[in-house]
Design an enzyme around this catalytic site. Structure first.
Site, short mmCIF file in Angstrom:
data_model
loop_
_atom_site.label_atom_id
_atom_site.label_comp_id
_atom_site.label_asym_id
_atom_site.label_seq_id
_atom_site.Cartn_x
_atom_site.Cartn_y
_atom_site.Cartn_z
N ASP A 337 -8.48 -6.38 6.39
CA ASP A 337 -8.92 -5.21 6.02
C ASP A 337 -7.48 -4.13 6.09
O ASP A 337 -6.71 -4.35 6.92
CB ASP A 337 -9.64 -4.46 6.49
CG ASP A 337 -9.77 -3.88 8.00
OD1 ASP A 337 -9.43 -5.03 8.84
OD2 ASP A 337 -10.03 -2.88 8.64
N GLU A 338 -7.44 -3.30 5.00
CA GLU A 338 -6.22 -2.21 5.26
C GLU A 338 -4.94 -2.57 5.66
O GLU A 338 -4.14 -2.15 6.48
CB GLU A 338 -6.76 -1.38 6.27
CG GLU A 338 -8.26 -0.57 5.90
CD GLU A 338 -8.62 0.54 6.81
OE1 GLU A 338 -9.27 1.37 6.33
OE2 GLU A 338 -8.52 0.16 8.13
N ALA A 339 -4.41 -3.84 4.84
CA ALA A 339 -3.35 -4.30 4.90
C ALA A 339 -2.26 -3.54 4.18
O ALA A 339 -2.18 -3.93 2.69
CB ALA A 339 -3.29 -5.82 4.81
#
Length: 772
Positions: A337-339
Site C-alpha cells: 500500500d501507499e507506495a
C-alpha cells in the site's frame, strides 16, 4: 435457636447441595439471552433453569481430550476471575464438553449448547468449536444483572452456532508505537472472547522495524529507534532519549503460542516496497538514492521505497524466510500500500529497469516486484496477503494473493474488482472499520484522524460489495479492523479505540446476516460492556456519552437538551455537581436551569449498570460565549483531527480538534453584543504530519513568533484582537486581549487563526471565551 427437625435437616442439606453443585431448578420465564456475537440459532425455553454455583463440576469427554481439557481449564479460570464462581474439573459434571468428530455440527468451528434437566452440554466436532462454545457458555453465566460470587441461573434452551466467515481479524500496528508482549496477549484474549481468529501483526514501518532478523542485526539496532519527537519524548523520558522497541524471536514465538491456545492465527505483516524508510535508514543500499535517511518521525506516506532490484529481493527473501521460520501461519502479509513513486520516477536506474522489463509505468514495476515476492512465499507453501492499492491503480496482483480491501469508497468498487479478478477478499474499509479513527466529536474524544467511525457505522459495514453475484460473494472470506498507531501512544488508547467497536466487528464476522439487527445489538451491548469491565478492559463510552446542547432562556436561565450518539440507555442527571447514580433523576425532556448551576449527566442501563461516565456542563455567565475547538468549524470545511497535547503536572492530557496544516477556526454567529475582552487557551504541537506539509496554509505574521488573530465576519474582516505568541513555551498558553468591537456588533461570524507556518509548530486551540 430451636433444634432442626429431621425433615428440616434434610431440606437444609438439599439446599446446600443445590447451591454447591449445579442442578436443574424450576424458575419463572427468563429475559432473552444477551449473547455477543449473536449466534446463528438460539432457542430459549420459557421456564426451567440449571443453577451453576461454587463447586460445580466440569467434565470433558470424547476425542482430542488433551486439547479440550485445556479449553475447559481456560473456561474454569475465566469464570473464576470474572464471575467469582470456582468450578473444577471432574467426572459426572453439571457442565460437559463433548467433542465428537462426527457430531451433527455445521462447521469445524461450530458448536451446540443444550441446557436441560440433565445439565449443560457443549457439543462440537473439534477443540476449536469447544472453545467458541465455552465463550458462549461464559456469556450465559454473565447475563445482565449478575452478581460476583452468586449462583448463576442458566435457563433451559439451546444454541446452535458457527461462524459466517473464516477470517475475522484485527490488524495491530506495532511499527509506529510498540506494545508489550503482555499487552498483545491481552488484546488476543479480547479477540478470542469475541470469536475473532486472526491477528495481522504489522511489524515494519517507516517509523520503526520491530522484528529481529539475525542475518541483518542492524535492523533492530538502527531501524528500531527513532528520535523522540513530540509526545514520544514523554514515553522515553526526554527528547534526547530515542524511542526504541522490537520483538525478539522468543517474543514472537511466545505471542504465536499464546494466540494458538486461543485459536487465533498470527499473520505477520512485512510491508513492501513502501513503508520501508526504517529499513533504508539501516541499510541505505536498499533504497534508490544511496543516501541514509533518518528513521522517520513523521506520520503519513514516505517516499523512501525499497529499490526494486535483485539485491533488494535477496534481502526480502532472507527476511521472509526468517518470518516463515517463526510464524507457522499459512498466510504472510506483504503490504503493497501507499507506495509513493517519486524516488523511483527520479531514478534513471529504476526507469531503465522498468523499460528493460517491458513495463509501461511504475505501478506495473511495483506489480512485478510484488509478483517476485509472492512467488517466493508460494514456493514455500504460504499464501501471500496484501492491500488493494495496485488494483485501484489498474495493475493486477499475483493470482495467489488474498486481498485486504481498504478502499471502501464508490460502493466497494475495488473489492468487487478484486473478486472478479479471482482473488479472495478480506473487507476492511477505512470508512467503517479503521478503528484508529475517531468514535465521536465529543470534547473528550481520544486522539485520532477523521472521518469518525461510529459504533453504528462499524456495525453497518457493507460486507458484500453491491453488485456481487452469489458466486462472487463467496470470495469474501472475512472482515478486518485496522488499529493504526500514529496517535496510540499507550495500550490504554488501543483498548479505547477497539472496544466496543470490536463487538460490532465480531457480529459482522461471525453472525449470519439474518441474525444481525442494530436494535438487538444495542439491547445486548450493555451485557457485553459489563463483561469488558469484569475483564479490566478500558472501553470507550462515546456511543452512550451525554451531549449537552445549551441555549439561553428567559431571565438569564439556560435551556439544556441532552442526547447521546445511539439514542439508547437512560440519561440521569444532578444539578448540584454530584456524580449521578442509577437512582438520580431521569432525563425525559429539555431542562430549564438557573445561572450558576453545575449539571452532570451519565447514562445507565435498565439494571443500573453505568453505560457512560458522568459528563459536566457548568452554566454561568461564560457558557454561551465560550467554545472549545470541537464546537468550532474549520476554515477549510475539512473535518478536524483530534490531537493530544503535553501532559500537565496534574489532570488529564489536553485534547484538541485541529485541521492539520491550517490553524484556523470559525465560530458562526458568535454573541458579541457588549463584548470587551477575549481569552484563548492554546498549545503549539510538534509538526509530525509528513505528506500534509504540501497543503499547509501560512498566515502572514507580524511578530517574530506569530500571533493569534481574531476577525469579524470573515478571516479578512475587521480585526477584533491580536495576541502575540511565544514559540518557546511548552504546554498550554493562556492569552488575553481587549476586543476592538466594530459598530453594530451583535451576533457575528468570527474567524480565529494562528499566523506563521504550521510546519514550524502546529498551533492547536483548546478554547476561546468572549467576556464583557
Amino acid at each position: 435457636m430451636k433444634p432442626l427437625t429431621a425433615a428440616a435437616s434434610l431440606c437444609r442439606l438439599a439446599l446446600l447441595w443445590l447451591v454447591t453443585t449445579g442442578v436443574a431448578v424450576a424458575v419463572p420465564a427468563h429475559a432473552p439471552w444477551s449473547l455477543m456475537p449473536q449466534p446463528a440459532k438460539v432457542t430459549q425455553a420459557t421456564s426451567g433453569a440449571v443453577q451453576i454455583a461454587d463447586g460445580a463440576v466440569v467434565t470433558v469427554r470424547g476425542t482430542k481430550t488433551n486439547e479440550v481439557q485445556a479449553v475447559a481449564e481456560q473456561f474454569v479460570q475465566r469464570v473464576a476471575s470474572t464471575r467469582g464462581l470456582h468450578l473444577h474439573l471432574g467426572e459426572s459434571g453439571t457442565i460437559t464438553f463433548d467433542v465428537d468428530a462426527k457430531a451433527d455440527i455445521a462447521d469445524d468451528a461450530g458448536y451446540r449448547i443444550t441446557v436441560n434437566d440433565k445439565g449443560i452440554v457443549v457439543t462440537s466436532r473439534s477443540a476449536r468449536g469447544a472453545f467458541y462454545g465455552s465463550v458462549t457458555l461464559w456469556q450465559l453465566l454473565t447475563q445482565p444483572g449478575w452478581v460476583h460470587g452468586a449462583p448463576a441461573q442458566v435457563s433451559y434452551g439451546s444454541v446452535d452456532d458457527h461462524p459466517r466467515f473464516a477470517w475475522r481479524a484485527v490488524l495491530l500496528d506495532s511499527g509506529r508505537h510498540v506494545q508489550s508482549v503482555a499487552d498483545i496477549k491481552q488484546l488476543i484474549d479480547g479477540m478470542a472472547l469475541s470469536k475473532l481468529n486472526v491477528l495481522v501483526w504489522h511489524l515494519t514501518e517507516d517509523q520503526g522495524w520491530r522484528l529481529a532478523i539475525p542475518k541483518y542485526p542492524e535492523l533492530t539496532k538502527i531501524g528500531a529507534c527513532r528520535r523522540a519527537a513530540g509526545l514520544d519524548a514523554e514515553l522515553t523520558g526526554s527528547p534526547g532519549t530515542p524511542y526504541c522497541g522490537f520483538y525478539t524471536e522468543d517474543d514472537a514465538r511466545e505471542i504465536v503460542r499464546y494466540a494458538a491456545e486461543r485459536y487465533v492465527d498470527v499473520v505477520p505483516d512485512i510491508d513492501l516496497p513502501g513503508h520501508s524508510q526504517a529499513a533504508v535508514a539501516t541499510y541505505p543500499w536498499l533504497g534508490v538514492t544511496g543516501k541514509r535517511p533518518d528513521v522517520w518521525t513523521d506520520w503519513g506516506v514516505s517516499p523512501w521505497l525499497l529499490k526494486p532490484d535483485a539485491k533488494t529481493l535477496g534481502f526480502v527473501y532472507d527476511v521472509l524466510d526468517e518470518v516463515m521460520r517463526i510464524f507457522p501461519s499459512r498466510y504472510v502479509s506483504i503490504g503493497g500500500d501507499e507506495a509513493d513513486k517519486q524516488q523511483w520516477n527520479a531514478s534513471p536506474e529504476v526507469r531503465a529497469q522498468m523499460h528493460t522489463l517491458g513495463l509501461a509505468n511504475m505501478e506495473q514495476l511495483q506489480g512485478w516486484f510484488t509478483q517476485q515476492v509472492a512467488a517466493h512465499l508460494v514456493k514455500h507453501g504460504r499464501t501471500p496477503v496484501g492491500w488493494d492499492d495496485s488494483i485501484e491503480a489498474g495493475v493486477a496482483l499475483p493470482a495467489s494473493e488474498r486481498v485486504m480491501s481498504w478502499h471502501g469508497n464508490d460502493d466497494e468498487r475495488i473489492a468487487l474488482t478484486a473478486i472478479r479478478q479471482g482473488h479472495d477478499v478480506v473487507m476492511t474499509p477505512q470508512e467503517t472499520l479503521y478503528f484508529d479513527h475517531l468514535q465521536s466529536d465529543l470534547p473528550d474524544e481520544w486522539p485520532g484522524p477523521p472521518l469518525a467511525v461510529t459504533l453504528q457505522m462499524a456495525y453497518g459495514t457493507a460486507v458484500i460489495p453491491p453488485g456481487a453475484t452469489a458466486a462472487e460473494a463467496k470470495h469474501v472470506v472475512g472482515v478486518q479492523a485496522g488499529l493504526w498507531a500514529e496517535h496510540m501512544l499507550t495500550f490504554a488508547h488501543v483498548q479505547h479505540a477497539l472496544y466496543p467497536r470490536l463487538a460490532a466487528l465480531a457480529e459482522l464476522g461471525w453472525s449470519p446476516e439474518n441474525a444481525r439487527n442494530w436494535s438487538s445489538f444495542l439491547q445486548r451491548l450493555p451485557g457485553e460492556l459489563a463483561r469488558y469491565r469484569a475483564l479490566g478492559i478500558g472501553y470507550a463510552d462515546s456511543a452512550y456519552a451525554p451531549v449537552f446542547q445549551v441555549t439561553g432562556a428567559a431571565d438569564g436561565a439556560f435551556k439544556v437538551t441532552l442526547a447521546n450518539q445511539v439514542a439508547s440507555g437512560t440519561m440521569r442527571f444532578t444539578t448540584d455537581g454530584a456524580a449521578p447514580t442509577a437512582t438520580s433523576a431521569a432525563y425525559v425532556r429539555p431542562l430549564t436551569l438557573a445561572n450558576h448551576t453545575t449539571l452532570r449527566a451519565a447514562t445507565f442501563a435498565a439494571d443500573g449498570f453505568e453505560l457512560a461516565a458522568p459528563r459536566t456542563q457548568v452554566l454561568d455567565a461564560s457558557t454561551l460565549t465560550t467554545r472549545d475547538s470541537t464546537a468550532l468549524a474549520t476554515c477549510s470545511k475539512q473535518p478536524p483531527t483530534h490531537l493530544e497535547g503535553v501532559r500537565p503536572a496534574s489532570g488529564d492530557r489536553p485534547r484538541y480538534a485541529v485541521d492539520i496544516g491550517n490553524a484556523c477556526w470559525l465560530w458562526p454567529q458568535a454573541p458579541l453584543h457588549g463584548i470587551k475582552h477575549v481569552s484563548i487557551t492554546a498549545e503549539r504541537l510538534a509538526w509530525r504530519f509528513g505528506d500534509e506539509a504540501k497543503d499547509a496554509t501560512v498566515y502572514r505574521k507580524t511578530g517574530a513568533a506569530g500571533e493569534f488573530e481574531i476577525h469579524a465576519d470573515t478571516c479578512k474582516g475587521p480585526l477584533l484582537a491580536r495576541m502575540p505568541l511565544d514559540s518557546t513555551v511548552q504546554g498550554q498558553v493562556h492569552l488575553k486581549a481587549d476586543v476592538a468591537m466594530p459598530a453594530g456588533a451583535g451576533a457575528r461570524d468570527v474567524c480565529v487563526f494562528a499566523t506563521g507556518d504550521p510546519r514550524d509548530g502546529q498551533w492547536a486551540l483548546a478554547r476561546m471565551t468572549f467576556s464583557q
